[in-house]
Scaffold this motif. Structure first.
Motif, PDB file in Angstrom:
ATOM      1  N   GLY A   1     -12.667 -10.462   6.772  1.00 20.82           N
ATOM      2  CA  GLY A   1     -12.865  -9.604   5.611  1.00 20.82           C
ATOM      3  C   GLY A   1     -11.683  -8.734   5.255  1.00 20.82           C
ATOM      4  O   GLY A   1     -11.700  -8.061   4.224  1.00 20.82           O
ATOM      5  N   VAL A   2     -10.643  -8.730   6.100  1.00 24.76           N
ATOM      6  CA  VAL A   2      -9.479  -7.875   5.837  1.00 24.76           C
ATOM      7  C   VAL A   2      -8.383  -8.694   5.174  1.00 24.76           C
ATOM      8  O   VAL A   2      -8.021  -9.769   5.646  1.00 24.76           O
ATOM      9  N   GLN A   3      -7.862  -8.186   4.085  1.00 23.75           N
ATOM     10  CA  GLN A   3      -6.777  -8.817   3.343  1.00 23.75           C
ATOM     11  C   GLN A   3      -5.480  -8.068   3.626  1.00 23.75           C
ATOM     12  O   GLN A   3      -5.452  -6.833   3.662  1.00 23.75           O
TER      13      GLN A   3
ATOM     14  N   HIS B   1     -12.415  -5.787   2.808  1.00 25.65           N
ATOM     15  CA  HIS B   1     -13.494  -6.224   1.920  1.00 25.65           C
ATOM     16  C   HIS B   1     -14.790  -6.467   2.686  1.00 25.65           C
ATOM     17  O   HIS B   1     -15.805  -6.836   2.083  1.00 25.65           O
ATOM     18  N   GLY B   2     -14.758  -6.309   3.996  1.00 26.47           N
ATOM     19  CA  GLY B   2     -15.924  -6.567   4.818  1.00 26.47           C
ATOM     20  C   GLY B   2     -16.903  -5.408   4.834  1.00 26.47           C
ATOM     21  O   GLY B   2     -16.634  -4.306   4.322  1.00 26.47           O
ATOM     22  N   ALA B   3     -18.039  -5.653   5.477  1.00 25.45           N
ATOM     23  CA  ALA B   3     -19.096  -4.640   5.551  1.00 25.45           C
ATOM     24  C   ALA B   3     -18.972  -3.770   6.780  1.00 25.45           C
ATOM     25  O   ALA B   3     -19.743  -2.815   6.954  1.00 25.45           O
TER      26      ALA B   3
ATOM     27  N   SER C   1       2.488  12.138   8.069  1.00 22.65           N
ATOM     28  CA  SER C   1       2.513  10.703   8.319  1.00 22.65           C
ATOM     29  C   SER C   1       3.032  10.431   9.722  1.00 22.65           C
ATOM     30  O   SER C   1       4.131  10.863  10.086  1.00 22.65           O
ATOM     31  N   GLU C   2       2.221   9.757  10.538  1.00 18.97           N
ATOM     32  CA  GLU C   2       2.602   9.410  11.900  1.00 18.97           C
ATOM     33  C   GLU C   2       2.765   7.898  12.009  1.00 18.97           C
ATOM     34  O   GLU C   2       1.986   7.133  11.446  1.00 18.97           O
ATOM     35  N   HIS C   3       3.744   7.474  12.776  1.00 25.37           N
ATOM     36  CA  HIS C   3       3.930   6.052  13.031  1.00 25.37           C
ATOM     37  C   HIS C   3       2.912   5.579  14.065  1.00 25.37           C
ATOM     38  O   HIS C   3       2.636   6.279  15.046  1.00 25.37           O
ATOM     39  N   THR C   4       2.351   4.407  13.830  1.00 21.86           N
ATOM     40  CA  THR C   4       1.316   3.902  14.723  1.00 21.86           C
ATOM     41  C   THR C   4       1.382   2.392  14.808  1.00 21.86           C
ATOM     42  O   THR C   4       1.856   1.722  13.889  1.00 21.86           O
ATOM     43  N   TYR C   5       0.855   1.858  15.928  1.00 19.93           N
ATOM     44  CA  TYR C   5       0.733   0.413  16.128  1.00 19.93           C
ATOM     45  C   TYR C   5      -0.645  -0.110  15.714  1.00 19.93           C
ATOM     46  O   TYR C   5      -0.861  -1.317  15.655  1.00 19.93           O
ATOM     47  N   ARG C   6      -1.579   0.813  15.511  1.00 15.08           N
ATOM     48  CA  ARG C   6      -2.958   0.393  15.239  1.00 15.08           C
ATOM     49  C   ARG C   6      -3.510   1.158  14.040  1.00 15.08           C
ATOM     50  O   ARG C   6      -3.156   2.307  13.792  1.00 15.08           O
ATOM     51  N   ILE C   7      -4.405   0.482  13.327  1.00 12.10           N
ATOM     52  CA  ILE C   7      -5.080   1.085  12.182  1.00 12.10           C
ATOM     53  C   ILE C   7      -6.578   0.831  12.335  1.00 12.10           C
ATOM     54  O   ILE C   7      -7.010  -0.313  12.579  1.00 12.10           O
ATOM     55  N   ALA C   8      -7.368   1.867  12.184  1.00 15.95           N
ATOM     56  CA  ALA C   8      -8.822   1.731  12.111  1.00 15.95           C
ATOM     57  C   ALA C   8      -9.205   1.839  10.638  1.00 15.95           C
ATOM     58  O   ALA C   8      -9.035   2.897  10.020  1.00 15.95           O
ATOM     59  N   LEU C   9      -9.703   0.749  10.098  1.00 13.65           N
ATOM     60  CA  LEU C   9      -9.962   0.675   8.653  1.00 13.65           C
ATOM     61  C   LEU C   9     -11.465   0.591   8.407  1.00 13.65           C
ATOM     62  O   LEU C   9     -12.115  -0.375   8.799  1.00 13.65           O
ATOM     63  N   PRO C  10     -12.056   1.601   7.765  1.00 15.66           N
ATOM     64  CA  PRO C  10     -13.499   1.536   7.507  1.00 15.66           C
ATOM     65  C   PRO C  10     -13.829   0.475   6.469  1.00 15.66           C
ATOM     66  O   PRO C  10     -12.942  -0.039   5.779  1.00 15.66           O
ATOM     67  N   ALA C  11     -15.110   0.144   6.356  1.00 16.48           N
ATOM     68  CA  ALA C  11     -15.546  -0.759   5.294  1.00 16.48           C
ATOM     69  C   ALA C  11     -15.118  -0.181   3.942  1.00 16.48           C
ATOM     70  O   ALA C  11     -15.220   1.033   3.714  1.00 16.48           O
ATOM     71  N   ARG C  12     -14.568  -1.039   3.095  1.00 13.84           N
ATOM     72  CA  ARG C  12     -13.981  -0.662   1.801  1.00 13.84           C
ATOM     73  C   ARG C  12     -12.749   0.232   1.961  1.00 13.84           C
ATOM     74  O   ARG C  12     -12.336   0.898   1.013  1.00 13.84           O
ATOM     75  N   GLY C  13     -12.176   0.217   3.128  1.00 17.74           N
ATOM     76  CA  GLY C  13     -11.016   1.058   3.374  1.00 17.74           C
ATOM     77  C   GLY C  13      -9.726   0.403   2.917  1.00 17.74           C
ATOM     78  O   GLY C  13      -9.619  -0.817   2.792  1.00 17.74           O
ATOM     79  N   VAL C  14      -8.726   1.241   2.659  1.00 16.53           N
ATOM     80  CA  VAL C  14      -7.408   0.800   2.203  1.00 16.53           C
ATOM     81  C   VAL C  14      -6.350   1.513   3.036  1.00 16.53           C
ATOM     82  O   VAL C  14      -6.457   2.721   3.279  1.00 16.53           O
TER      83      VAL C  14
END
Length: 694
Positions: free
Chosen positions: A623-625, A642-644, A667-680
């Motif tokens: 679901g992630v683009q 785009h996922g639920a 703004s912090e540099h990171t190796y990981r992103i936690a993206l909520p549903a409908r998140g950008v």
């Protein structure tokens, strides 16, 4: 200026005291661009030749003073009542001869010289008055050409069609040959005998239908060009565009792109359609590809619900933001809405707007304003381009129109549905993709996918053949290479001029009944395709799993190709369903049925892996683009969920959140992103520009 943000602005619907409030609210919502004047003809020319632009001067001056640029429409999309009263011959007719009356919009015959004369006269006045206005950013000709009047069948159109045929064929003998008029005693002795394909007792001549679709597209484009040419002469430094529509068969976007300074699109996602983001992705890729990767404009979307579907659901919280950023991620340099202020009356009073009936203390206005603030915080994205994809999907308007004509083995073949069936496995695998016509230079792509190219010219066949001969990987699906440009079956039948390339011929079409399926069984130990010198050639064997297919099947006879899968049951049990063929230094895969989505994904994964086409970002959750834009402004990675469910994404290197400033965060540099549903997430990628497959 950054990414432009705004809406259609229709001040003529409101008293002038509202205009001042509009300007304050536009600043609050971070609006930088509005489209103005689309439906202003009756206000700007209330009587024939009597122009009133004083009110519009105040609109332009007010917008300019507020720092808002204007995409100025030519006002010709909806003729005023006085024109159709004085000249009822401009009104269009349907194939049944019934007149289409005023009361809506687009009530004009595209071939009408009277309509064009009055439209051009108005555009000359507009261009002379506003060409040098400081608020003018670009010109917007017409509006959604072919949306309501796709073809007109009146006598004016009939005469114009005959002129078009004379120019195309030169003689009635060549016309008869092209239209196969020996069938059903249709031979013409004079062009004056030719009519549009009006309602007939049974199937009209298919070649005549196809040419009328081409002619009608040209007639609409001549309306556009008549106005565009005035603007180019009187306002040469200002770019010109018009707003196209998605999956719009009457208007060939690739042909129109040659006459547009930038591509522009109206796209209205359907909140009730779980695949609406997929349709958007395909359409956005087409808009970007039409002018070789140039940034394009999203001129219309809805901030909430529309009014014209049978069920008009609002966009849930976060969806408008997600889908807007999707357009930017796929190359848009502008995000606009229809419209700024919600109408109190008229057919679109229930169509959402930036300023709703309920006012600014609303979810819609808050969400729009927040998006405007986000877009304004990353001006360096504007002008960057989507990193060049290594996969392309071929779409051809001529073939689309011919494919969906009547009197075929099946009338269930619809190109939008079929094209998305080929686009989906690439999108879900995270692969960037161009959408191109068959006459485009394909040499830069590692994989080219050709869905159902029913109408195939010799030139297009030669281009596809040369692509594979030179080492390309090609996937072609069923009912391709059937007819020529005149809808005549190629000698020897399907696949016509692709026969040697595919290494097969189709002896018989076996369309499946509605709801019927057929089993497909993979053939073991198929070598992964790969031309000499490619590392993939030594990558071992791959096997297509078993599954089902529907809609269509073909009796395929092998002439050098190898089976990848066979039909497991039904009348064609044991015969090839999917094949591959080495040709030159490349490989071509042929799919003789519509595979179920999981099976199509497995096939596409195998073919693209052999071609060396990799996703933009490996290991993306479902679901992630992911897309990349790069240029002088830097390199940006866009992640859209785009996922639920929420998604955790591992990045290839530390990246900074480009939108942190818009939220007042560091703004912090990171190796990981936690993206909520409908998140950008919009991330600054510190790496140098690389190809989309890197």
């Amino acid at each position: 200026m950054g990414i432009h943000f705004g809406a259609d602005y229709n001040p003529e619907q409101w008293p002038e005291e509202v205009w001042e409030a509009d300007l304050r609210l536009m600043k609050q919502a971070h609006v930088t661009l509005v489209t103005a004047g689309i439906f202003s003809w009756a206000r700007a020319e209330p009587r024939p030749g009597a122009y009133d632009f004083d009110w519009f001067d105040r609109v332009m001056d007010g917008l300019g003073g507020a720092g808002v640029r204007v995409c100025l429409a030519t006002m010709t999309a909806s003729p005023p009542p006085w024109l159709t009263r004085a000249h009822p011959e401009v009104l269009p007719q349907g194939p049944d001869g019934q007149r289409r009356w005023p009361g809506g919009r687009q009530h004009y015959c595209p071939s009408s010289p009277v309509y064009r004369e009055h439209a051009v006269r108005l555009v000359k006045r507009l261009a002379a008055r506003y060409a040098g206005h400081p608020a003018l950013a670009l010109w917007h000709v017409g509006n959604e050409y072919g949306c309501h009047t796709r073809q007109c069948y009146c006598d004016v159109s009939a005469a114009d069609f005959r002129d078009w045929l004379r120019a195309r064929y030169g003689s009635v003998e060549r016309l008869n040959d092209a239209w196969s008029t020996a069938f059903w005693s249709q031979a013409y002795t004079d062009f004056e005998e030719v009519l549009p394909p009006r309602t007939a007792p049974t199937f009209p001549n298919p070649a005549q239908q196809l040419d009328y679709l081409r002619f009608s597209d040209d007639a609409l484009r001549r309306c556009y060009l008549a106005e565009r040419d005035v603007l180019a002469r009187l306002s040469p430094s200002v770019p010109v565009t018009t707003n196209l529509m998605p999956f719009h068969k009457p208007v060939d976007a690739f042909a129109w792109s040659r006459d547009m300074d930038m591509m522009a699109l109206d796209f209205y996602q359907d909140p009730f359609d779980p695949g609406t983001h997929l349709t958007a992705a395909y359409t956005f890729d087409l808009m970007r590809s039409a002018r070789g990767g140039q940034p394009w404009l999203l001129l219309e979307q809805a901030p909430g619900a529309v009014n014209w579907r049978s069920r008009n659901g609002p966009k849930p919280p976060g969806a408008m933001r997600l889908w807007s950023w999707q357009a930017v991620a796929q190359g848009a340099d502008a995000v606009l809405y229809f419209q700024w202020r919600q109408s109190r009356g008229g057919a679109e009073k229930f169509h959402s707007a930036v300023v709703p009936h309920a006012g600014t203390d609303t979810r819609i206005f808050r969400e729009v304003s927040e998006l405007g603030r986000e877009l304004a915080s990353v001006p360096e994205i504007a002008g960057t381009r989507v990193a060049r994809p290594t996969a392309a999907l071929v779409t051809d308007w001529d073939s689309w129109r011919a494919l969906e004509l009547d009197s075929h083995p099946s009338t269930a073949l619809r190109l939008p549905e079929l094209a998305l069936g080929h686009y989906r496995p690439l999108f879900e695998a995270g692969v960037a993709c161009d959408v191109v016509p068959p006459d485009r230079d394909l040499s830069g792509y590692r994989l080219v996918v050709v869905p159902n190219l029913y109408l195939l010219t010799e030139r297009a066949a030669e281009r596809l053949t040369a692509y594979v001969r030179g080492g390309g990987h090609l996937l072609v699906s069923f009912f391709s290479g059937v007819v020529d440009a005149c809808d005549r079956v190629h000698p020897g039948g399907c696949p016509g001029p692709l026969r040697s390339l595919l290494g097969l011929r189709v002896e018989e079409f076996w369309p499946l009944d509605e709801g019927a399926t057929v089993g497909v069984r993979g053939v073991a130990a198929v070598r992964r395709p790969g031309g000499p010198g490619r590392a993939e050639a030594a990558a071992g064997a791959w096997e297509l799993p078993s599954g089902t297919a529907d809609l269509w099947s073909e009796a395929i006879l092998l002439e050098g190709a190898e089976p990848v899968a066979r039909f497991a049951d039904g009348e064609l049990a044991g015969s090839p369903a999917v094949t591959r063929h080495g040709y030159g230094t490349g490989t071509v895969t042929y799919v003789g049925t519509r595979l179920e989505p999981a099976l199509m994904r497995a096939l596409m994964d195998g073919v693209r892996a052999a071609a060396g086409v990799r996703p933009v970002l490996a290991g993306l959750p479902e679901g992630v683009q992911a897309t990349v834009r790069e240029g002088d402004g830097g390199r940006f990675l866009f992640l859209l969920n785009h996922g639920a469910r929420a998604a955790d994404i591992t990045l290839p290197c530390p990246m900074a959140d480009a939108l942190a400033g818009a939220r007042g965060e560091r703004s912090e540099h990171t190796y990981r992103i936690a993206l909520p549903a409908r998140g950008v997430a919009v991330l600054k990628d510190p790496r140098r520009a690389v190809s989309a497959s890197g």
